[in-house]
Scaffold this motif. Structure first.
Motif, PDB file in Angstrom:
ATOM      1  N   CYS A 187       0.811  -1.211   0.000  1.00 22.08           N
ATOM      2  CA  CYS A 187       0.000   0.000   0.000  1.00 22.08           C
ATOM      3  C   CYS A 187       0.847   1.265   0.000  1.00 22.08           C
ATOM      4  N   SER A 188       2.132   1.148   0.300  1.00 17.67           N
ATOM      5  CA  SER A 188       2.995   2.324   0.206  1.00 17.67           C
ATOM      6  C   SER A 188       3.146   2.786  -1.231  1.00 17.67           C
ATOM      7  N   GLU A 189       2.846   1.877  -2.183  1.00 17.78           N
ATOM      8  CA  GLU A 189       2.933   2.241  -3.599  1.00 17.78           C
ATOM      9  C   GLU A 189       1.619   2.795  -4.128  1.00 17.78           C
ATOM     10  N   GLY A 191      -0.966   5.535  -4.573  1.00 19.44           N
ATOM     11  CA  GLY A 191      -0.875   6.979  -4.441  1.00 19.44           C
ATOM     12  C   GLY A 191      -2.064   7.612  -3.741  1.00 19.44           C
ATOM     13  N   ASP A 192      -3.266   7.358  -4.232  1.00 18.02           N
ATOM     14  CA  ASP A 192      -4.461   8.036  -3.724  1.00 18.02           C
ATOM     15  C   ASP A 192      -5.366   7.051  -3.004  1.00 18.02           C
ATOM     16  N   SER A 193      -4.893   6.466  -1.940  1.00 18.71           N
ATOM     17  CA  SER A 193      -5.686   5.487  -1.189  1.00 18.71           C
ATOM     18  C   SER A 193      -5.531   5.733   0.303  1.00 18.71           C
ATOM     19  N   GLU A 194      -5.876   6.956   0.714  1.00 13.82           N
ATOM     20  CA  GLU A 194      -5.724   7.293   2.127  1.00 13.82           C
ATOM     21  C   GLU A 194      -6.663   6.461   2.988  1.00 13.82           C
ATOM     22  N   ARG A 197      -5.162   3.058   3.600  1.00 12.65           N
ATOM     23  CA  ARG A 197      -4.058   3.121   4.561  1.00 12.65           C
ATOM     24  C   ARG A 197      -4.567   3.243   5.992  1.00 12.65           C
ATOM     25  N   TYR A 223       3.230   5.643   5.260  1.00  6.36           N
ATOM     26  CA  TYR A 223       2.788   7.033   5.403  1.00  6.36           C
ATOM     27  C   TYR A 223       3.806   8.001   4.783  1.00  6.36           C
ATOM     28  N   LYS A 225       5.949   7.597   2.364  1.00  7.37           N
ATOM     29  CA  LYS A 225       6.005   7.577   0.897  1.00  7.37           C
ATOM     30  C   LYS A 225       4.849   8.319   0.256  1.00  7.37           C
ATOM     31  N   ASN A 226       3.771   8.518   1.004  1.00  8.34           N
ATOM     32  CA  ASN A 226       2.579   9.127   0.421  1.00  8.34           C
ATOM     33  C   ASN A 226       2.260  10.490   1.031  1.00  8.34           C
TER      34      ASN A 226
END
Length: 758
Positions: A187-189, A191-194, A197, A223, A225-226
């Protein structure tokens, strides 16, 4: 035991065999194995695992075949060791054979061997076989689910991995640190999936693994990475017994902030590094790399030197990843010798370290050294990449040597690197700098995947070579296609508007469009605005613009205004700007020479003499004007004022050309030459003062009649030389290009692309 003549049994021999294998001494392990009077499955398993662990998969498979043929018996651990060796090599064909043998033996039904097969297919990238085997497995355990999850993570499919995690939870499988750590990494990869996370973070807390070091470091990394730096810091502070992995994740998070406007935030990474040392946690090479990247981004060279000392104390100065960051750090600080020392400390095995050093030379204007280092790289027979070629092309573009540029282009074509967009962009800029606009256009049309830099480079090529309408037309096409703007494209548009005299359009674009594009206004864009206002005679507006730009102490802006004032004959403003430049550049020889000439033009002889005396007192010498051209693979230099015997032939040739042009213009009834000849008698001494005229004469007599003459000069050409070159281009019917530090002058049929403004 040998000296005591003790004969150990099978159990002790197997332990000795395992000892040799774990110590990496496979030669003595094999000698012991061959000397064993009796062997069992454990003996074979130990030998196979030893070969596999040391990266000898072929020897491991040979031992597996011998084990099956020996009759000593094989078990599930034998098959697992053989599958591990296939996975290490990525050899799915042999892995499939071993899988088939396991099925025939009846051992493949166990969860242990099923997991080994799943792991083998996953490491070979065969995700369909992984899923098929998992779905058809008769026995599954937690490891089976974790292996399926990690397989999707390894494939780069985080969405599917999240679905597998939900499936695990609904199936009643206990979520452990391995499963959650893997999914957090995936999930660190994203981008738009707050929301995803936060959901995973809540899941970690519910199962009670929020204090686990492995899971905690994965959450910090996710956290950081995004862009969730605050959340990463909170997680970091909650982890007890922090180790080097957790610190690495947190420091790397600060390094990933990129060009964040707050360097104080990024410098917190250095504080974390200091805390590590206080807690006596030994930094790894990843720690050093990340913290040095932070120093690089914040221009903290002094801090970087101290960390460099820790690198040496840790014995990691030969690590190429760390050395690459150090090279960039010292390069930005204009300390290229320190960069070279870091480069020399490495083994120079990977091409990226060579690229870093070549780029450092280019950034510090050591272009010849960059080319020498590239030649040394070629001698090592290492494969270059597109980034190496791009840096080398930048060096060639700065040197403006056509033969070298074409040789590098040929090398790129030969190695196939010309197909990369980054290489094509550098080729456009390279040919633009040597005045070959046709080549730039051809390369632009051949790039299969155009990016922002491709469009920007081509627009700038048109703008600086006098094709302003084409530059603006291409810019409109770029906007219509939705290509993102950058500073280079904006610079090209302002240059085009300036050369076309479109002051209102340029000012409107500067005030409205550029701020919306999301990049800061650098001094080059501001200088273009000054040039634009100066060309249309709005000198007062240009001066007001400088004073309100926030860069009023940058000499580039004042040079642009001075150029406009000289063209429009505003001597009073010229003198004032010249005095301002003397304050801003007190050790620049050009400032003294320029102010001296301004005083002389204004009739202020005493001030002019005082300026010359001040220059002499401070020991400042004027840089010699050098012109050069390329012929026959060699560079021919011509120095202003050089009356040496080696150029006597060229002097004579130039005089003959001038006489021939005079005759042609007289025959054609043109009075331009008469005016020029009567006002300025070009004697031998005056000819020698203009090295560019000698270089052009050399090109006109040595190059084929259809070839354009291209000359480079390190100083601006004079008005006298400019007008003479116009007449030579008309009289000889040749295309002449002269590049000086401020302009490309394309002379064709008695006219120049600069339209008299340079």
């Amino acid at each position: 035991m040998l000296r005591a003549a003790y004969r150990p049994g099978l159990f002790l021999r197997n332990n000795l065999l395992a000892l040799y294998c774990r110590c990496g001494d496979m030669r003595h392990a094999r000698l012991l194995f061959d000397g064993m009077p009796r062997r069992d499955a454990v003996s074979w398993n130990t030998l196979i695992a030893g070969y596999s662990g040391l990266g000898s998969p072929r020897l491991a498979l040979d031992a597996f075949r011998s084990a099956r043929a020996s009759g000593d018996g094989v078990d599930r651990f034998t098959f697992a060791a053989a599958l591990a060796s296939c996975a290490r090599e990525g050899n799915w064909r042999n892995g499939r054979v071993v899988h088939g043998l396991a099925v025939v033996s009846g051992l493949a039904r166990t969860a242990f061997l099923t997991n080994s097969v799943i792991d083998m297919y996953a490491k070979c990238g065969m995700i369909d076989e992984v899923r098929l085997l998992f779905d058809r497995a008769e026995e599954r355990d937690e490891a089976s689910w974790n292996l399926l999850l990690s397989a999707y993570v390894r494939m780069g499919w985080p969405e599917v991995a999240v679905n597998v995690l939900v499936w695990m939870h609904r199936s009643g499988v206990k979520l452990d640190s391995f499963a959650l750590g893997g999914i957090l990494k995936a999930c660190s990869e994203l981008g738009d999936s707050e929301d995803v996370r936060r959901m995973l973070h809540g899941c970690v807390v519910k199962v009670g693994l929020d204090l686990d070091v492995f899971v905690g470091s994965a959450m910090v990394d996710m956290y950081a990475k995004n862009g969730g730096l605050e959340e990463a810091i909170k997680v970091f502070d909650c982890i007890p017994n922090q180790n080097v992995v957790v610190y690495n994740a947190m420091i790397a998070g600060f390094a990933r902030l990129g060009n964040d406007p707050c360097p104080e935030i990024r410098i917190e990474a250095v504080m974390l590094f200091s805390n590590m040392l206080k807690k006596r946690i030994k930094p790894s090479k990843f720690t050093f790399k990340s913290v040095l990247e932070v120093c690089n981004l914040t221009n903290a060279v002094r801090c970087g030197r101290q960390i460099h000392a820790h690198v040496i104390l840790s014995g990691l100065q030969a690590d190429e990843f760390i050395a690459s960051v150090l090279i960039n750090l010292y390069s930005k600080a204009r300390s290229v010798n320190d960069s070279l020392r870091c480069f020399d400390m490495t083994l120079k095995e990977d091409v990226f370290i060579w690229t870093s050093m070549i780029t450092a030379f280019v950034q510090n204007e050591h272009f010849e050294k960059a080319l020498y280092l590239f030649r040394e790289l070629l001698y090592t027979r290492k494969e270059t990449d597109q980034f190496t070629i791009s840096s080398v092309m930048s060096a060639c573009a700065a040197l403006s040597v056509p033969t070298t540029c074409k040789q590098i282009h040929c090398h790129a074509v030969k190695t196939g690197l010309d197909q990369f967009t980054v290489s094509g962009n550098s080729q456009i800029a390279m040919y633009r700098n040597i005045g070959d606009l046709k080549a730039s256009k051809l390369i632009f049309e051949q790039i299969s995947c155009l990016d922002t830099f491709s469009w920007s480079a081509m627009i700038l090529s048109y703008a600086v070579h006098g094709y302003e309408s084409k530059a603006l037309e291409l810019f409109e096409k770029m906007k219509n296609l939705g290509v993102m703007m950058n500073e280079i494209a904006s610079l090209a548009v302002l240059i085009a508007c300036s050369h076309q005299g479109l002051a209102d359009e340029g000012l409107r674009y500067y005030e409205n469009t550029i701020p919306d594009d999301g990049f800061s206004l650098d001094v080059k864009l501001k200088a273009c605005m000054v040039d634009l206002l100066g060309r249309v005679g709005k000198l007062a507006d240009a001066e007001d613009f400088i004073m309100s730009s926030g860069s009023e102490n940058d000499p580039i802006l004042w040079h642009a205004l001075l150029r406009a004032c000289r063209v429009h004959g505003d001597k009073e403003r010229c003198t004032k700007i010249g005095e301002k430049l003397m304050e801003l550049e007190p050790f620049s020889a050009s400032s003294y020479v320029m102010l001296y000439n301004l005083y002389m033009d204004a009739g202020k002889i005493s001030l002019a003499m005082r300026t010359r005396g001040l220059m002499r007192e401070r020991g400042i010498t004027n840089e010699a004007g050098i012109s050069w051209t390329d012929f026959g693979g060699s560079i021919h230099n011509f120095i202003d004022g050089d009356n040496s015997c080696s150029h006597n032939t060229i002097h004579t040739t130039l005089e003959e050309l001038l006489v021939r042009v005079k005759q042609k213009t007289e025959h054609g009834g043109t009075n331009i030459w008469e005016l020029e000849f009567q006002s300025r008698k070009l004697s031998e001494s005056s000819i020698s003062r203009h090295g560019e005229l000698l270089a052009v004469a050399f090109g006109l007599t040595t190059l084929p009649s259809v070839a354009p003459v291209r000359v480079m000069k390190n100083q601006r050409i004079s008005w006298e030389s400019h007008e003479t070159l116009k007449l030579l281009s008309e009289g000889e019917n040749r295309e002449i290009t002269v590049r000086d530090p401020t302009h490309f002058h394309h002379f064709t049929r008695g006219s120049c692309s600069c339209r008299g403004y340079w």
